[in-house]
Scaffold this active site. Structure first.
Site, PDB file in Angstrom:
ATOM      1  N   GLU A 163     -76.611  41.487 -42.112  1.00  0.00           N
ATOM      2  CA  GLU A 163     -78.007  41.322 -41.690  1.00  0.00           C
ATOM      3  C   GLU A 163     -78.111  40.069 -40.820  1.00  0.00           C
ATOM      4  OE1 GLU A 163     -79.904  38.662 -42.918  1.00  0.00           O
ATOM      5  OE2 GLU A 163     -78.336  37.910 -44.247  1.00  0.00           O
ATOM      6  N   LYS A 222     -70.846  37.953 -38.152  1.00  0.00           N
ATOM      7  CA  LYS A 222     -71.980  37.429 -38.930  1.00  0.00           C
ATOM      8  C   LYS A 222     -71.784  35.936 -39.213  1.00  0.00           C
ATOM      9  CE  LYS A 222     -75.249  36.894 -41.921  1.00  0.00           C
ATOM     10  NZ  LYS A 222     -76.633  36.777 -41.607  1.00  0.00           N
ATOM     11  N   CYS A 278     -78.079  30.988 -45.623  1.00  0.00           N
ATOM     12  CA  CYS A 278     -76.983  31.485 -44.778  1.00  0.00           C
ATOM     13  C   CYS A 278     -76.174  30.415 -44.079  1.00  0.00           C
ATOM     14  CB  CYS A 278     -77.540  32.434 -43.723  1.00  0.00           C
ATOM     15  SG  CYS A 278     -78.134  33.951 -44.446  1.00  0.00           S
TER      16      CYS A 278
END
Length: 465
Positions: A163, A222, A278
């Site tokens: 994501e 990512k 993150c």
């Protein structure tokens, strides 16, 4: 390409909840079930009062309200959902390890492994398993190995679909994604699985934004995307310290370099530091992977981004202490904001936690106001650090429901989250309520130095002398 009628997602957190809600909204013919073993969290997803959803994201409650009970379901019946679904998303937490080998850097994959073992145990028909959690490179092969060696001879295809949501804009990021990344094996069945997942996103996104790669590229992309963004924040924050010593203004420097089309203006806002689940976790992951392959210089380079971020938070706390005549013991300091950024109730790695911790070590008395973060969350964040006993945290730090209440008799206010409402406050009244001299430390560069000084405040803005 398979026709999909049922999807399930394991994990009802910041990624699983919004992502599945948008998929249900855009694919009315698909039944989407979000499962979690946390009963209290699922109860809140099912609450009649949509303001009680466990996650605050602009636009989320409207989408949940429109689709819940039609083709969007939240449940604790994990096994039933796994059994029925053709596609299973794994969206569980992958925190940085706090123990053993790789402590403080490697991702803790115990929840992912438990998920994989559970899928293997329950599944009786072929499944596409999608890793949605941010995971270290090569996790897909670990999941595949568990599924193939412990299952009921069922065929599993593993896809990586990281994501790229920013909290506070997650719904918009899903509906108008820059790109969707789908990594899978370059075998006929792997390609079919990639096409099947691509077709779901193609309900609302143009085909050219759906990128297919191999698994490694998807997983690494990512980590690298977040590392590059975090590196920009740390770079501009390093310069903010220099600006404060030289009479340069960080806003002018940011604007000057941001107009260079090769650099661009995004992520060049100096602040008290980046937070969120993150950036730090993904960079530490990159550091750990690099070290494990013997790439010491690569690891040191990326680790410096984290060191710079920690320095910025410490510098802010030290500046408060130095300005308040080198002692904050027994002084009341109000914190405006606890979330790591505006428009979210997520506090993971928030700068406020570490600034509070540093000030509490000096025996400051802190009062926190945040429009969306609960009292329980704030205390849990502090207790997790284990710097002090939970009793001491509760004695030294209070949480209030009103910004004016926080300002009452305060020596200083620290702005730690860029909530828009802070700009609209009646700062004249706040000034009256505070002890004099009244200090404001703006860690998000939200207010005007000139205006605040006119009102009588001693005002510090990060990145300006």
């Amino acid at each position: 390409m398979k026709k999909v009628s049922k999807i399930c997602c394991i994990g009802a957190g910041y990624v699983g909840g919004p992502t599945m809600s948008v998929i249900a909204d855009q694919c009315p013919e698909i039944q989407v079930t979000v499962v979690d073993i946390n009963q209290e969290r699922i109860d809140r997803w099912n609450d009649k009062d949509l303001d009680k959803l466990p996650i605050y994201e602009p636009g989320l409650k409207e989408i949940v309200g429109a689709n819940r009970g039609k083709n969007l379901f939240f449940s604790t019946e994990v096994d039933k959902a796994i059994d029925e679904a053709e596609i299973i998303f794994i969206s569980v937490n992958t925190p940085t390890k706090t123990y053993g080998k790789g402590k403080g850097q490697a991702a803790d994959l115990k929840f992912v492994e438990l998920c994989a073992r559970n899928i293997a145990k329950v599944a009786t028909t072929d499944k596409i398993v999608v890793e949605k959690s941010t995971l270290p490179v090569r996790t897909a092969s670990a999941i595949k190995s568990i599924l193939e060696n412990t299952g009921n001879q069922v065929n599993f295809e593993i896809l990586s679909n990281p994501e790229f949501l920013a909290e506070g804009t997650a719904v918009n990021d899903l509906l108008n994604a820059d790109r969707v990344l789908i990594g899978g094996d370059d075998t006929p069945s792997g390609q079919e699985a990639k096409d099947t997942l691509s077709a779901i996103y193609a309900h609302w996104l143009p085909k050219e934004r759906i990128l297919q790669t191999n698994v490694w590229s998807s997983e690494l992309s990512k980590l690298v995307a977040n590392a590059f963004l975090a590196q920009r924040v740390s770079s501009i924050n390093a310069i903010s310290a220099l600006c404060e010593r030289t009479d340069a203004n960080i806003a002018e420097v940011s604007r000057a370099i941001g107009t260079d089309s090769r650099i661009g203006s995004k992520f060049l806002n100096a602040s008290v530091g980046f937070g969120g689940s993150c950036f730090q976790k993904d960079i530490l992951n990159l550091v750990y992977i690099s070290r494990s392959f013997g790439l010491q210089e690569v690891a040191d380079y990326w680790e410096q981004v984290i060191i710079m971020n920690d320095y910025q938070k410490k510098r802010f706390a030290d500046h408060i202490i130095a300005t308040l005549y080198n002692t904050v013991s027994g002084k009341k300091i109000a914190f405006y904001g606890w979330a790591f950024k505006k428009d979210t109730n997520d506090t993971r790695e928030s700068a406020a936690i570490y600034v509070a911790d540093a000030l509490l070590e000096e025996r400051a008395e802190i009062t926190v106001y945040d429009p969306k973060v609960s009292e329980e969350r704030i205390y849990a964040d502090l207790d997790y650090l284990e710097t002090r006993s939970p009793e001491e945290n509760r004695r030294l730090l209070k949480v209030v429901k009103e910004p004016m209440q926080a300002a009452e008799e305060a020596h200083a206010i620290a702005l730690l989250t860029e909530w828009d409402e802070f700009k609209t406050y009646d700062w004249d009244t706040i000034y009256e309520k505070m002890l004099k001299p009244a200090f404001v430390f703006d860690g998000r560069r939200m207010l005007s130095k000139e205006t605040m000084e006119k009102k009588g405040f001693q005002y510090y803005k990060i990145g300006q002398s």
